[in-house]
Design a protein around this motif. Sequence first.
Motif, PDB file in Angstrom:
ATOM      1  N   LEU A 297       0.431 -31.663  -3.331  1.00 30.42           N
ATOM      2  CA  LEU A 297       0.857 -32.976  -3.806  1.00 30.42           C
ATOM      3  C   LEU A 297       2.191 -32.819  -4.503  1.00 30.42           C
ATOM      4  O   LEU A 297       2.306 -32.066  -5.484  1.00 30.42           O
ATOM      5  CB  LEU A 297      -0.186 -33.556  -4.763  1.00 30.42           C
ATOM      6  N   THR A 298       3.207 -33.512  -4.004  1.00 34.26           N
ATOM      7  CA  THR A 298       4.558 -33.437  -4.556  1.00 34.26           C
ATOM      8  C   THR A 298       4.924 -34.773  -5.182  1.00 34.26           C
ATOM      9  O   THR A 298       4.886 -35.805  -4.505  1.00 34.26           O
ATOM     10  CB  THR A 298       5.580 -33.071  -3.465  1.00 34.26           C
ATOM     11  N   LEU A 299       5.247 -34.751  -6.470  1.00 33.96           N
ATOM     12  CA  LEU A 299       5.696 -35.935  -7.189  1.00 33.96           C
ATOM     13  C   LEU A 299       7.215 -35.877  -7.316  1.00 33.96           C
ATOM     14  O   LEU A 299       7.753 -34.943  -7.914  1.00 33.96           O
ATOM     15  CB  LEU A 299       5.046 -35.987  -8.582  1.00 33.96           C
ATOM     16  N   ASN A 300       7.883 -36.849  -6.727  1.00 30.17           N
ATOM     17  CA  ASN A 300       9.345 -36.900  -6.772  1.00 30.17           C
ATOM     18  C   ASN A 300       9.796 -37.699  -7.989  1.00 30.17           C
ATOM     19  O   ASN A 300       9.497 -38.892  -8.096  1.00 30.17           O
ATOM     20  CB  ASN A 300       9.892 -37.530  -5.483  1.00 30.17           C
ATOM     21  N   HIS A 301      10.502 -37.035  -8.898  1.00 32.26           N
ATOM     22  CA  HIS A 301      10.987 -37.697 -10.104  1.00 32.26           C
ATOM     23  C   HIS A 301      12.300 -38.420  -9.837  1.00 32.26           C
ATOM     24  O   HIS A 301      13.049 -38.059  -8.912  1.00 32.26           O
ATOM     25  CB  HIS A 301      11.204 -36.678 -11.223  1.00 32.26           C
ATOM     26  N   ASP A 302      12.562 -39.434 -10.644  1.00 32.45           N
ATOM     27  CA  ASP A 302      13.868 -40.073 -10.631  1.00 32.45           C
ATOM     28  C   ASP A 302      14.896 -39.042 -11.106  1.00 32.45           C
ATOM     29  O   ASP A 302      14.814 -38.516 -12.218  1.00 32.45           O
ATOM     30  CB  ASP A 302      13.870 -41.296 -11.558  1.00 32.45           C
ATOM     31  N   SER A 309      16.048 -35.748 -19.273  1.00 27.10           N
ATOM     32  CA  SER A 309      14.942 -35.141 -20.024  1.00 27.10           C
ATOM     33  C   SER A 309      14.784 -33.656 -19.758  1.00 27.10           C
ATOM     34  O   SER A 309      13.875 -33.019 -20.300  1.00 27.10           O
ATOM     35  CB  SER A 309      13.631 -35.855 -19.677  1.00 27.10           C
ATOM     36  N   GLY A 310      15.640 -33.089 -18.921  1.00 28.68           N
ATOM     37  CA  GLY A 310      15.557 -31.665 -18.623  1.00 28.68           C
ATOM     38  C   GLY A 310      14.396 -31.294 -17.735  1.00 28.68           C
ATOM     39  O   GLY A 310      13.950 -30.146 -17.738  1.00 28.68           O
ATOM     40  N   ALA A 311      13.882 -32.240 -16.949  1.00 34.31           N
ATOM     41  CA  ALA A 311      12.735 -31.990 -16.072  1.00 34.31           C
ATOM     42  C   ALA A 311      13.224 -31.651 -14.666  1.00 34.31           C
ATOM     43  O   ALA A 311      14.318 -32.057 -14.254  1.00 34.31           O
ATOM     44  CB  ALA A 311      11.824 -33.216 -16.028  1.00 34.31           C
ATOM     45  N   PRO A 312      12.448 -30.908 -13.900  1.00 36.30           N
ATOM     46  CA  PRO A 312      12.819 -30.622 -12.511  1.00 36.30           C
ATOM     47  C   PRO A 312      12.733 -31.885 -11.660  1.00 36.30           C
ATOM     48  O   PRO A 312      12.012 -32.826 -12.006  1.00 36.30           O
ATOM     49  CB  PRO A 312      11.791 -29.566 -12.078  1.00 36.30           C
ATOM     50  N   LEU A 344       3.272 -36.029 -16.919  1.00 35.35           N
ATOM     51  CA  LEU A 344       4.504 -36.363 -16.213  1.00 35.35           C
ATOM     52  C   LEU A 344       5.700 -36.165 -17.127  1.00 35.35           C
ATOM     53  O   LEU A 344       5.740 -36.678 -18.246  1.00 35.35           O
ATOM     54  CB  LEU A 344       4.459 -37.806 -15.717  1.00 35.35           C
ATOM     55  N   GLN A 345       6.689 -35.416 -16.647  1.00 34.58           N
ATOM     56  CA  GLN A 345       7.886 -35.144 -17.427  1.00 34.58           C
ATOM     57  C   GLN A 345       8.973 -36.181 -17.202  1.00 34.58           C
ATOM     58  O   GLN A 345       9.945 -36.229 -17.969  1.00 34.58           O
ATOM     59  CB  GLN A 345       8.414 -33.751 -17.088  1.00 34.58           C
ATOM     60  N   ALA A 346       8.828 -37.006 -16.168  1.00 40.40           N
ATOM     61  CA  ALA A 346       9.831 -38.034 -15.873  1.00 40.40           C
ATOM     62  C   ALA A 346       9.179 -39.076 -14.966  1.00 40.40           C
ATOM     63  O   ALA A 346       8.188 -38.789 -14.294  1.00 40.40           O
ATOM     64  CB  ALA A 346      11.064 -37.428 -15.200  1.00 40.40           C
ATOM     65  N   PRO A 347       9.711 -40.298 -14.933  1.00 36.85           N
ATOM     66  CA  PRO A 347       9.187 -41.315 -14.014  1.00 36.85           C
ATOM     67  C   PRO A 347       9.330 -40.880 -12.558  1.00 36.85           C
ATOM     68  O   PRO A 347      10.237 -40.122 -12.199  1.00 36.85           O
ATOM     69  CB  PRO A 347      10.047 -42.548 -14.326  1.00 36.85           C
TER      70      PRO A 347
END
Length: 536
Positions: A297-302, A309-312, A344-347
């Motif tokens: 499962l891959t979650l694509n962040h904005d 926010s320093g998230a991948p 979640l580190q980012a939307p």
Amino acid sequence: MTERRIAAVVMPELLLELALRRGEALREAPFAVVWSAEPGEEATAARPLEAVSVQAASFGVQVGQSIAEARVLAAALRIVELSRQHVEKELGHLAEALLGFGMTAALAMPDTVWVDVSGSAHLVGGEQALARELADAMQELGHRARVALAPGPILAQAFARWSTSVAQGQRDLCVIAASDVAARAQELPIVALPVSMDLRTWLVQLGVLTFGQLMELPRAEVAARLGEAATSVLALAQGIDDAPLEAHRPAVVPSESMEWDEAVSGLEPLKFVLRGLTSRLSARLNGRGEAAQHLQLTLNHDRSLARLSGAPPHHILELQLATPLWRAEELLRVLSTRLERVTLQAPTVGVTLSAPGVVRALGRQLDLARVVSKTTGTELLPALVAELSQDIGPSRIGTLTLLDAHRPEARARLKPAFRKRAPAPSKRRQKKSAQIPLVSIKSVDGRNRQPTRLLPTPVPLAVPFRRGVTLGFDQRLYTIESVRFAERLESVEWWTGRAVARDYVWLTLKGADGVLEALAYVDRVSGKRYLQGLFD
């Protein structure tokens, strides 16, 4: 030989349905779909509209108009771009799902999927029932479909798209028997012919509007005008369709994805998206006759918000399943359990669900659970094991193996379900490691009961084992009512270098909650006393 029967599944609103996946806001707004510009092609307002929503059609917007012409009629018209590759990929996924109805599936842009159902209609109660199941399968995947059965793919597609007949009062279903195909083909409109627009325009100008009217024209003159296509066109007009199906090759790794324009936060929107993804992936696995052993499962962040926010840019979850699964409800349970543990580190702006590890789905004979929507009994065990492994960790899920040991805490071992089997030790080593106690004395009465609740760690007791003594554990006080000798272990497990010497006793304890029995022992080396387990 089995009579050839081809089912054509035409989805006239496929482009609109794919556009609505990008956002619910389009559902109430007038919008139209155009093909996205190819690499090197300029995206201009002269591009024609490929599909128009009901709201846009109420303003007079029609398919074929340019974007500029449509905006004159509806200034608030929203344009959604879809790539041909995306639509063809969706058709391929639907073709995989239909493999459960026949051996060969094919597709054609922009809205048609075929499946060869020769000799399989009797399995579901006839061709009309089969057509209904095909339409229901597409409905479950989010697409409204028109289904037709005919001896060939071109005629089946034409009947599905243009026929006004109704199969036993059911909408969008058309079943054409081989004996009726010649007569029914005469009613098809001339626009159903697979020829160029110029030839169709020429025929309409002559007043030829149906296949039947085409057959009334002089055959030699029509053949000269049609050129190389004359043989196939005239055969179709007579109800003869021998066109082959170009079989679709499923992807090696099945995957489903969804993207949206506005980033979302929280897990609830993702769970809603997962419901659709698991349903489509399950349908494809079912059609392929496969089950997923490994999910990704891959979650694509904005990207912009993730950078702040320093998230991948991506968050990837790997799920190893104890048992291969393919049912949608089972896959959703496992994924939801794992997703609840994610922070979640980012939307997110998209989700991709893939099955990089698939195995052949081995069905059981008389497997009634595959008929009903909800599984019961032992059929729930694989999904439960997979769900627990994502909740508490795969190392804590397995089978309990009984061992030949004298110490109660060493008589059982958890064998993880995800650990590979170690090679069996040699017979010589097994003989060397055999447990041979020097002394093992049991109680005279011969009873060999075992505690029903073995404590994870023995509880130290500071009081002697005598009647009338008060002891406390688990924040409760108990009084010893009786003491019975159970067993003595003397120098067992001597080969480990730490020989065990214990005296086990059964204690009858009386407390405010009632009477219970407990297994305790005295370490004969240190003299310390411990509570080992309880007997219910």
